[in-house]
Design a protein around this motif. Structure first.
Motif, PDB file in Angstrom:
ATOM      1  N   LEU A 112       8.300  -6.110  -5.710  1.00 31.76           N
ATOM      2  CA  LEU A 112       7.295  -5.481  -5.200  1.00 31.76           C
ATOM      3  C   LEU A 112       6.838  -4.363  -4.366  1.00 31.76           C
ATOM      4  O   LEU A 112       8.207  -4.050  -4.200  1.00 31.76           O
ATOM      5  N   PRO A 113       6.183  -3.431  -4.355  1.00 34.43           N
ATOM      6  CA  PRO A 113       6.180  -2.165  -3.542  1.00 34.43           C
ATOM      7  C   PRO A 113       6.300  -2.212  -2.437  1.00 34.43           C
ATOM      8  O   PRO A 113       6.047  -2.835  -1.767  1.00 34.43           O
ATOM      9  N   GLN A 114       7.341  -0.973  -1.887  1.00 33.24           N
ATOM     10  CA  GLN A 114       7.943  -0.530  -0.793  1.00 33.24           C
ATOM     11  C   GLN A 114       6.892  -0.025   0.175  1.00 33.24           C
ATOM     12  O   GLN A 114       5.983   1.440  -0.848  1.00 33.24           O
ATOM     13  N   ARG A 115       6.987   0.545   1.283  1.00 35.30           N
ATOM     14  CA  ARG A 115       6.772   1.505   2.547  1.00 35.30           C
ATOM     15  C   ARG A 115       7.861   1.907   3.107  1.00 35.30           C
ATOM     16  O   ARG A 115       8.240   0.852   2.981  1.00 35.30           O
ATOM     17  N   TRP A 167       4.228   7.016   7.620  1.00 35.17           N
ATOM     18  CA  TRP A 167       4.528   5.629   6.715  1.00 35.17           C
ATOM     19  C   TRP A 167       3.994   6.016   5.385  1.00 35.17           C
ATOM     20  O   TRP A 167       3.344   6.768   5.354  1.00 35.17           O
ATOM     21  N   LEU A 168       4.517   5.949   3.740  1.00 31.88           N
ATOM     22  CA  LEU A 168       4.297   6.559   2.506  1.00 31.88           C
ATOM     23  C   LEU A 168       4.576   5.061   1.984  1.00 31.88           C
ATOM     24  O   LEU A 168       5.488   4.621   2.616  1.00 31.88           O
ATOM     25  N   ASN A 169       4.569   5.209   0.789  1.00 29.59           N
ATOM     26  CA  ASN A 169       4.629   4.213  -0.903  1.00 29.59           C
ATOM     27  C   ASN A 169       5.538   4.681  -1.196  1.00 29.59           C
ATOM     28  O   ASN A 169       5.965   5.773  -1.038  1.00 29.59           O
ATOM     29  N   SER A 170       6.730   4.057  -1.389  1.00 29.72           N
ATOM     30  CA  SER A 170       7.532   4.433  -1.754  1.00 29.72           C
ATOM     31  C   SER A 170       7.574   4.349  -3.477  1.00 29.72           C
ATOM     32  O   SER A 170       7.201   3.372  -3.989  1.00 29.72           O
ATOM     33  N   THR A 171       8.629   4.793  -4.072  1.00 32.26           N
ATOM     34  CA  THR A 171       8.842   4.270  -5.397  1.00 32.26           C
ATOM     35  C   THR A 171       9.972   3.526  -5.966  1.00 32.26           C
ATOM     36  O   THR A 171       9.566   3.021  -7.096  1.00 32.26           O
ATOM     37  N   LEU A 172       9.949   3.061  -5.032  1.00 34.50           N
ATOM     38  CA  LEU A 172      11.291   1.765  -4.955  1.00 34.50           C
ATOM     39  C   LEU A 172      10.822   0.654  -4.320  1.00 34.50           C
ATOM     40  O   LEU A 172      10.318   0.118  -3.737  1.00 34.50           O
ATOM     41  N   THR A 173      10.752  -0.229  -5.675  1.00 35.66           N
ATOM     42  CA  THR A 173      11.058  -1.988  -5.458  1.00 35.66           C
ATOM     43  C   THR A 173      11.163  -3.437  -4.438  1.00 35.66           C
ATOM     44  O   THR A 173      12.462  -2.263  -4.354  1.00 35.66           O
ATOM     45  N   GLY A 174      11.341  -3.858  -4.436  1.00 40.36           N
ATOM     46  CA  GLY A 174      12.041  -4.684  -2.975  1.00 40.36           C
ATOM     47  C   GLY A 174      11.749  -5.946  -3.900  1.00 40.36           C
ATOM     48  O   GLY A 174      11.664  -6.341  -5.359  1.00 40.36           O
ATOM     49  N   GLN A 188      13.210   4.108   7.198  1.00 45.33           N
ATOM     50  CA  GLN A 188      13.579   2.653   6.575  1.00 45.33           C
ATOM     51  C   GLN A 188      12.309   2.006   6.002  1.00 45.33           C
ATOM     52  O   GLN A 188      11.042   2.892   6.486  1.00 45.33           O
ATOM     53  N   ARG A 189      12.563   0.806   4.789  1.00 45.55           N
ATOM     54  CA  ARG A 189      11.828   0.248   3.753  1.00 45.55           C
ATOM     55  C   ARG A 189      11.395  -1.157   4.504  1.00 45.55           C
ATOM     56  O   ARG A 189      12.478  -1.316   4.535  1.00 45.55           O
ATOM     57  N   SER A 190      10.080  -1.084   4.311  1.00 42.31           N
ATOM     58  CA  SER A 190       9.538  -2.101   4.757  1.00 42.31           C
ATOM     59  C   SER A 190       9.282  -3.643   3.610  1.00 42.31           C
ATOM     60  O   SER A 190       7.972  -2.567   3.102  1.00 42.31           O
ATOM     61  N   GLY A 191       9.719  -4.799   3.204  1.00 45.22           N
ATOM     62  CA  GLY A 191       8.946  -4.912   2.145  1.00 45.22           C
ATOM     63  C   GLY A 191       8.766  -6.443   2.248  1.00 45.22           C
ATOM     64  O   GLY A 191       7.148  -6.871   2.396  1.00 45.22           O
ATOM     65  N   ALA A 192       9.908  -7.203   3.216  1.00 39.88           N
ATOM     66  CA  ALA A 192       9.290  -8.585   2.877  1.00 39.88           C
ATOM     67  C   ALA A 192       9.434  -9.994   3.979  1.00 39.88           C
ATOM     68  O   ALA A 192      11.014  -9.000   4.248  1.00 39.88           O
ATOM     69  N   VAL A 193       9.318 -10.972   4.897  1.00 35.67           N
ATOM     70  CA  VAL A 193      10.163 -11.146   5.414  1.00 35.67           C
ATOM     71  C   VAL A 193       9.493 -12.741   5.048  1.00 35.67           C
ATOM     72  O   VAL A 193       8.498 -13.150   5.408  1.00 35.67           O
ATOM     73  N   ASN A 197       4.933  -6.390   2.998  1.00 31.82           N
ATOM     74  CA  ASN A 197       4.199  -5.458   2.737  1.00 31.82           C
ATOM     75  C   ASN A 197       2.816  -4.812   2.216  1.00 31.82           C
ATOM     76  O   ASN A 197       2.541  -5.556   0.622  1.00 31.82           O
ATOM     77  N   GLY A 198       1.676  -5.162   2.991  1.00 31.12           N
ATOM     78  CA  GLY A 198      -0.157  -5.139   2.188  1.00 31.12           C
ATOM     79  C   GLY A 198      -0.503  -6.274   2.339  1.00 31.12           C
ATOM     80  O   GLY A 198      -1.653  -6.103   1.118  1.00 31.12           O
TER      81      GLY A 198
END
Length: 395
Positions: free
Chosen positions: A292-295, A281-288, A384-389, A269-270
């Motif tokens: 890396l930061p999550q959305r 859609w917002l920035n999450s405080t959790l990393t994936g 739903q958190r969106s991180g990586a594919v 993401n990003g």
């Protein structure tokens, strides 16, 4: 400027020969400059041949910092004989008595095989490097850098030694932000790197970096995805005065063709290839993945799309990063869009463990980023958190 993206003349060391090369490293001739990526699954994604009359400033920034014993000047980075020549001079600039040079790619790169052909200067007291780190050349201690891959840091007093390894930073500005430096044992190839062009390579893959010289892998350094951030890097080709005595007037530092190969496609993401639709859609405080930061979005119907733009056609295993959280979607709709059609999988992001979820194997064709060759993550309920594919090439 001539650039070749699909075919070029070379004398490759085949991937099938690598095992033999690892055993018979002392038999590699010093004149060999052509190598090959670690396997035939890698494809050329970016190349610079330096065939113009000056550095292409649409692709490269100049190194302009003042560090060690020299100031780095754009005027010292020249093109001659289809090669980048970094000139070293004795002149007073910014409180230093010497000037060096360097260029830094404007493009950022991720996992893949980095390669350059280079010949070390005969001048003494210089530090000549092929390395990868986020930055634009104005300051090597700028904010935003996390990984530094030092493929080769050759001090010209010891041109037969090739120091390599990693430096790990915390992303903050300032020289005190280093949080580790796993290094290789200094490699001694058995020849002086001043005598001819040689091929230096670094393969950054998920979890580690492998180091190569003339097709021989001589070191592997771990770079954990659960301990360190996996941010992209720029390519640096540099020369600076580093240790007295310093001499000038010898051969310049030469860098020839630069190449970047990719086997797998990662979209985070990003980054390039990532897009969102719908609201919330917002920035999450959790990393994936890779810290890396999550959305995230809690709006039903919102989608995140991961479309890499494949640099080579082939069969790929597709995975999505699952970040488990109690308020996540229990029926997240994950659709893989491939030329043969769309396959949908429903994933519960509230249970199990965080990690890669296998979505199956698909064939994709070379092409630009578009939703027709992508993965979409659609929110149905929860947040739903969106991180990586990742698309891992298997054939």
């Amino acid at each position: 400027m001539k650039r070749i993206f699909s075919s070029f003349v070379r004398r490759p060391v085949s991937w099938r020969s690598r095992a033999a090369l690892l055993v018979t490293a002392t038999l590699i001739p010093a004149s060999m400059v052509s190598a090959a990526p670690p396997s035939p699954l890698y494809g050329l994604a970016w190349e610079e041949t330096f065939s113009g009359t000056s550095v292409d400033t649409t692709r490269w920034n100049f190194r302009t910092d003042v560090k060690a014993l020299s100031a780095q000047l754009a005027a010292n980075a020249t093109i001659a004989n289809s090669q980048l020549s970094l000139l070293m001079k004795q002149e007073a600039v910014s409180g230093k008595q010497y000037t060096g040079a360097g260029v830094i790619s404007k493009q950022l790169f991720g996992y893949g095989y980095y390669e350059v052909q280079a010949r070390t200067t005969t001048n003494q007291g210089w530090h000549n490097s092929f390395w990868m780190m986020a930055g634009n050349g104005s300051d090597t201690f700028a904010a935003g850098r996390y990984l530094e891959i030092d493929q080769s840091e050759i001090d010209t007093q010891s041109p037969s030694s090739v120091p390599s390894g990693l430096q790990i930073w915390n992303g903050q500005a300032g020289s005190g932000a280093n949080i580790g430096g796993p290094r290789c044992a200094t490699y001694s190839p058995g020849f002086s790197t001043t005598g001819a062009l040689h091929t230096y390579g670094a393969d950054w893959r998920e979890g580690a970096v492998d180091f190569y010289l003339d097709g021989v892998k001589y070191c592997t350094v771990a770079y954990s995805t659960t301990t360190y951030r996996q941010d992209p890097v720029n390519i640096w080709l540099t020369a600076l005065a580093y240790k007295t005595p310093v001499t000038v007037g010898g051969t310049p530092q030469i860098y020839d063709t630069v190449r970047f190969y990719k086997r797998d496609q990662y979209v985070m993401n990003g980054r390039y290839g990532y897009s969102e639709s719908g609201s919330g859609w917002l920035n999450s405080t959790l990393t994936g993945f890779g810290l890396l930061p999550q959305r995230y979005s809690c709006t039903a119907g919102a989608t995140a799309t991961f479309a890499p733009g494949f640099n080579q056609s082939g069969n790929y295993r597709v995975y999505i990063w699952k970040l488990v959280n109690p308020n996540a979607d229990t029926q997240a709709e994950i659709a893989v869009h491939a030329p043969a059609g769309t396959t949908t999988t429903y994933v519960n992001f509230t249970s199990g463990t965080s990690g890669w979820v296998d979505l199956g194997q698909y064939n994709f064709n070379t092409g630009s980023t578009n939703p027709a060759a992508s993965v979409t993550n659609t929110v149905h309920a929860g947040c739903q958190r969106s991180g990586a594919v990742k698309f891992v090439r298997v054939a």
